[in-house]
Scaffold this motif. Structure first.
Motif, PDB file in Angstrom:
ATOM      1  N   GLU A  25      44.683  43.838  44.353  1.00 31.14           N
ATOM      2  CA  GLU A  25      44.860  44.003  45.905  1.00 31.14           C
ATOM      3  C   GLU A  25      43.696  44.190  47.209  1.00 31.14           C
ATOM      4  O   GLU A  25      43.074  44.095  47.647  1.00 31.14           O
ATOM      5  CB  GLU A  25      45.760  45.438  46.146  1.00 31.14           C
ATOM      6  CG  GLU A  25      47.249  45.878  46.499  1.00 31.14           C
ATOM      7  CD  GLU A  25      47.433  47.229  45.729  1.00 31.14           C
ATOM      8  OE1 GLU A  25      48.388  47.675  46.354  1.00 31.14           O
ATOM      9  OE2 GLU A  25      46.665  48.062  46.622  1.00 31.14           O
ATOM     10  N   LEU A  26      42.495  44.695  45.639  1.00 31.61           N
ATOM     11  CA  LEU A  26      41.243  44.981  46.229  1.00 31.61           C
ATOM     12  C   LEU A  26      40.560  43.443  45.889  1.00 31.61           C
ATOM     13  O   LEU A  26      39.283  43.374  47.070  1.00 31.61           O
ATOM     14  CB  LEU A  26      40.845  45.804  45.056  1.00 31.61           C
ATOM     15  CG  LEU A  26      40.527  47.577  45.217  1.00 31.61           C
ATOM     16  CD1 LEU A  26      40.064  47.821  44.173  1.00 31.61           C
ATOM     17  CD2 LEU A  26      40.747  47.567  46.480  1.00 31.61           C
ATOM     18  N   GLY A  27      41.376  42.524  45.217  1.00 31.65           N
ATOM     19  CA  GLY A  27      40.270  40.714  45.540  1.00 31.65           C
ATOM     20  C   GLY A  27      41.045  40.446  46.284  1.00 31.65           C
ATOM     21  O   GLY A  27      40.104  39.505  47.188  1.00 31.65           O
ATOM     22  N   SER A  28      41.620  40.623  47.479  1.00 31.87           N
ATOM     23  CA  SER A  28      42.727  40.134  48.504  1.00 31.87           C
ATOM     24  C   SER A  28      40.814  40.770  49.007  1.00 31.87           C
ATOM     25  O   SER A  28      41.057  39.705  50.496  1.00 31.87           O
ATOM     26  CB  SER A  28      43.543  40.170  48.856  1.00 31.87           C
ATOM     27  OG  SER A  28      43.793  41.591  49.064  1.00 31.87           O
ATOM     28  N   ARG A  29      41.388  41.579  49.418  1.00 30.64           N
ATOM     29  CA  ARG A  29      39.781  41.807  50.258  1.00 30.64           C
ATOM     30  C   ARG A  29      39.110  42.211  50.006  1.00 30.64           C
ATOM     31  O   ARG A  29      37.631  41.485  50.946  1.00 30.64           O
ATOM     32  CB  ARG A  29      40.703  43.842  50.740  1.00 30.64           C
ATOM     33  CG  ARG A  29      41.436  44.493  50.803  1.00 30.64           C
ATOM     34  CD  ARG A  29      41.011  45.396  51.333  1.00 30.64           C
ATOM     35  NE  ARG A  29      42.458  46.230  51.298  1.00 30.64           N
ATOM     36  CZ  ARG A  29      42.879  47.453  51.297  1.00 30.64           C
ATOM     37  NH1 ARG A  29      41.548  48.419  51.200  1.00 30.64           N
ATOM     38  NH2 ARG A  29      43.379  48.147  50.421  1.00 30.64           N
ATOM     39  N   HIS A  30      38.503  42.137  49.161  1.00 33.57           N
ATOM     40  CA  HIS A  30      37.090  41.916  48.249  1.00 33.57           C
ATOM     41  C   HIS A  30      36.721  40.528  47.096  1.00 33.57           C
ATOM     42  O   HIS A  30      36.999  41.259  46.535  1.00 33.57           O
ATOM     43  CB  HIS A  30      36.234  43.278  48.253  1.00 33.57           C
ATOM     44  CG  HIS A  30      36.984  44.266  48.779  1.00 33.57           C
ATOM     45  ND1 HIS A  30      36.295  44.371  49.745  1.00 33.57           N
ATOM     46  CD2 HIS A  30      37.333  44.906  48.671  1.00 33.57           C
ATOM     47  CE1 HIS A  30      36.401  45.451  50.882  1.00 33.57           C
ATOM     48  NE2 HIS A  30      37.452  45.986  49.303  1.00 33.57           N
ATOM     49  N   PRO A  31      36.588  39.611  48.274  1.00 30.98           N
ATOM     50  CA  PRO A  31      37.066  38.393  46.754  1.00 30.98           C
ATOM     51  C   PRO A  31      35.849  38.377  45.485  1.00 30.98           C
ATOM     52  O   PRO A  31      34.926  38.728  45.748  1.00 30.98           O
ATOM     53  CB  PRO A  31      36.890  36.760  47.141  1.00 30.98           C
ATOM     54  CG  PRO A  31      37.226  37.440  48.731  1.00 30.98           C
ATOM     55  CD  PRO A  31      36.570  39.203  49.411  1.00 30.98           C
ATOM     56  N   CYS A  32      36.316  38.452  45.078  1.00 26.53           N
ATOM     57  CA  CYS A  32      35.473  38.390  43.247  1.00 26.53           C
ATOM     58  C   CYS A  32      36.026  37.127  42.224  1.00 26.53           C
ATOM     59  O   CYS A  32      37.235  36.877  42.098  1.00 26.53           O
ATOM     60  CB  CYS A  32      35.238  38.916  43.142  1.00 26.53           C
ATOM     61  SG  CYS A  32      34.723  41.327  43.526  1.00 26.53           S
ATOM     62  N   GLU A  33      34.848  36.926  41.282  1.00 30.76           N
ATOM     63  CA  GLU A  33      35.505  35.771  40.299  1.00 30.76           C
ATOM     64  C   GLU A  33      36.239  36.752  39.223  1.00 30.76           C
ATOM     65  O   GLU A  33      36.724  35.449  38.450  1.00 30.76           O
ATOM     66  CB  GLU A  33      34.052  34.883  40.482  1.00 30.76           C
ATOM     67  CG  GLU A  33      33.733  34.370  41.782  1.00 30.76           C
ATOM     68  CD  GLU A  33      35.021  33.412  42.359  1.00 30.76           C
ATOM     69  OE1 GLU A  33      35.613  33.013  41.769  1.00 30.76           O
ATOM     70  OE2 GLU A  33      34.595  33.734  43.494  1.00 30.76           O
ATOM     71  N   GLN A  34      35.283  37.461  38.610  1.00 31.04           N
ATOM     72  CA  GLN A  34      35.687  38.373  37.275  1.00 31.04           C
ATOM     73  C   GLN A  34      35.559  39.577  37.867  1.00 31.04           C
ATOM     74  O   GLN A  34      34.877  39.974  38.088  1.00 31.04           O
ATOM     75  CB  GLN A  34      34.666  37.583  36.309  1.00 31.04           C
ATOM     76  CG  GLN A  34      35.164  37.935  34.861  1.00 31.04           C
ATOM     77  CD  GLN A  34      34.467  37.181  33.661  1.00 31.04           C
ATOM     78  OE1 GLN A  34      33.230  38.255  33.841  1.00 31.04           O
ATOM     79  NE2 GLN A  34      34.202  36.223  33.607  1.00 31.04           N
ATOM     80  N   VAL A  35      36.820  40.242  36.731  1.00 28.31           N
ATOM     81  CA  VAL A  35      36.344  41.566  36.182  1.00 28.31           C
ATOM     82  C   VAL A  35      36.591  41.542  34.671  1.00 28.31           C
ATOM     83  O   VAL A  35      38.045  41.104  34.633  1.00 28.31           O
ATOM     84  CB  VAL A  35      37.947  42.428  36.883  1.00 28.31           C
ATOM     85  CG1 VAL A  35      37.248  44.028  37.152  1.00 28.31           C
ATOM     86  CG2 VAL A  35      37.809  41.752  38.546  1.00 28.31           C
ATOM     87  N   LEU A  36      36.001  42.855  34.759  1.00 28.49           N
ATOM     88  CA  LEU A  36      36.358  43.177  33.061  1.00 28.49           C
ATOM     89  C   LEU A  36      36.135  44.851  33.077  1.00 28.49           C
ATOM     90  O   LEU A  36      35.274  45.385  33.636  1.00 28.49           O
ATOM     91  CB  LEU A  36      34.593  42.633  32.439  1.00 28.49           C
ATOM     92  CG  LEU A  36      34.912  42.255  30.993  1.00 28.49           C
ATOM     93  CD1 LEU A  36      35.900  41.215  31.269  1.00 28.49           C
ATOM     94  CD2 LEU A  36      33.685  41.759  30.510  1.00 28.49           C
TER      95      LEU A  36
END
Lengths: 76, 128, 128, 76
Positions: free
Chosen positions: B65-76
């Protein structure tokens, strides 16, 4: 059918178990199952999850295998 | 978006930075550290537990959900469980993105959601 | 608030985390990394220069102003100068605070001010 | 008195020097000093600093030792 009940954190001390398995019907709900087990249980501050998804205390169990009793979370 | 979720009983070791592309412009990292004073009582540490299978599922949904609002490449995402002494990290999150604003918004919102919606609990009651 | 400002021509080495007190609950770190694509042109890297004495003075003032709004315990600021290849960090900032919100607000505002008010320049014109 | 003028980044190519020292009066301003040196200089997009503090182009130099010509910054 049977369902496995998991109790986490403060719910574990409140209910006196961390995991137990009980008989139930598909029409049962988290509330009916838990109150059958602990008639005096106070559920207001707790959340229920069926197979790792939050549900209301009054959702039918359906074919869920795992019911979790979750106190307010505090990770981080 | 690549996502990695780890729960560990061992002290958190920060993984080396590994850039998935030449378009990463921002790496934002958060460490949550156990403090001595919590609600006016002096602690030696905190005990953490998780409903791990559900925590992974809930976290994954929040990442999406958050990635669709704030596109990021990687979450660790690394959360320590069991006893964590004061001064050690209970949580590590690294977010990689092209631009810093996405990483800030993603990480800030993620930690807020972690603290309200992900089945992980701390308690001050049990020592090591 | 402890503050350390470093300018270096060498690749940035992230200093080990050193907690100044048992009341630190949050460590927030930002790495600004040189990207290959900038305004539609393909880069091999960027060249950075600073008016270092003034940059230190301006940064210190921003640290103080931001610290009075968002109290933090430590700020570690490292900016690389000279040629920085794509994929390497030009900037590292670590902010330590008791609570995460202060660190987020401090760091986000600091980077905004850095990009508008601190005499440091990048250029794509000069290779290594 | 004299003042040292520093030109950074694009200002260095615009003005053709990175550092130079010129004669001036305390009543001079960054604008008068720079325009005496490069009469065609376009200062609108540039900022001036005296002894490491931003000033307007029309501030008197006073006893400043160093005048810097600063293009829009782009650090980070």
């Amino acid at each position: 059918m049977t369902i496995t009940i998991l109790a986490f954190a403060q719910a574990r001390s409140l209910f006196g178990f961390s995991t137990t398995t009980v008989s139930c019907d598909a029409a049962d709900t988290p509330r009916t199952v838990v109150l059958r087990l602990v008639p005096t249980a106070e559920l207001t501050a707790l959340r229920a999850a069926l197979d790792c998804e939050y549900v209301s205390w009054d959702s039918p169990l359906g074919d869920a295998k795992e019911l979790a009793i979750l106190p307010p979370v505090s990770g981080g | 978006m690549e996502t990695i979720i780890t729960f560990t009983e061992a002290p958190i070791v920060i993984p080396p930075l590994n850039l998935p592309s030449r378009e990463i412009g921002a790496s934002l990292e958060f460490l949550g550290i156990v403090r001595e004073l919590e609600k006016d009582s002096v602690l030696k540490g905190l005990n953490y537990e998780a409903y791990e299978s559900m925590a992974r599922r809930v976290l994954t949904r929040h990442f999406e959900e958050l990635g669709s609002r704030h596109p990021c490449e990687q979450v660790l995402f690394i959360h320590r469980l069991g006893w964590v002494p004061v001064g050690e990290a209970s949580l590590f999150v690294r977010v990689l993105s092209s631009h810093r604003q996405e990483a800030f918004l993603f990480l800030d919102a993620l930690i807020t959601r972690l603290k309200t919606d992900v089945p992980i609990w701390k308690s001050a009651t049990a020592g090591p």
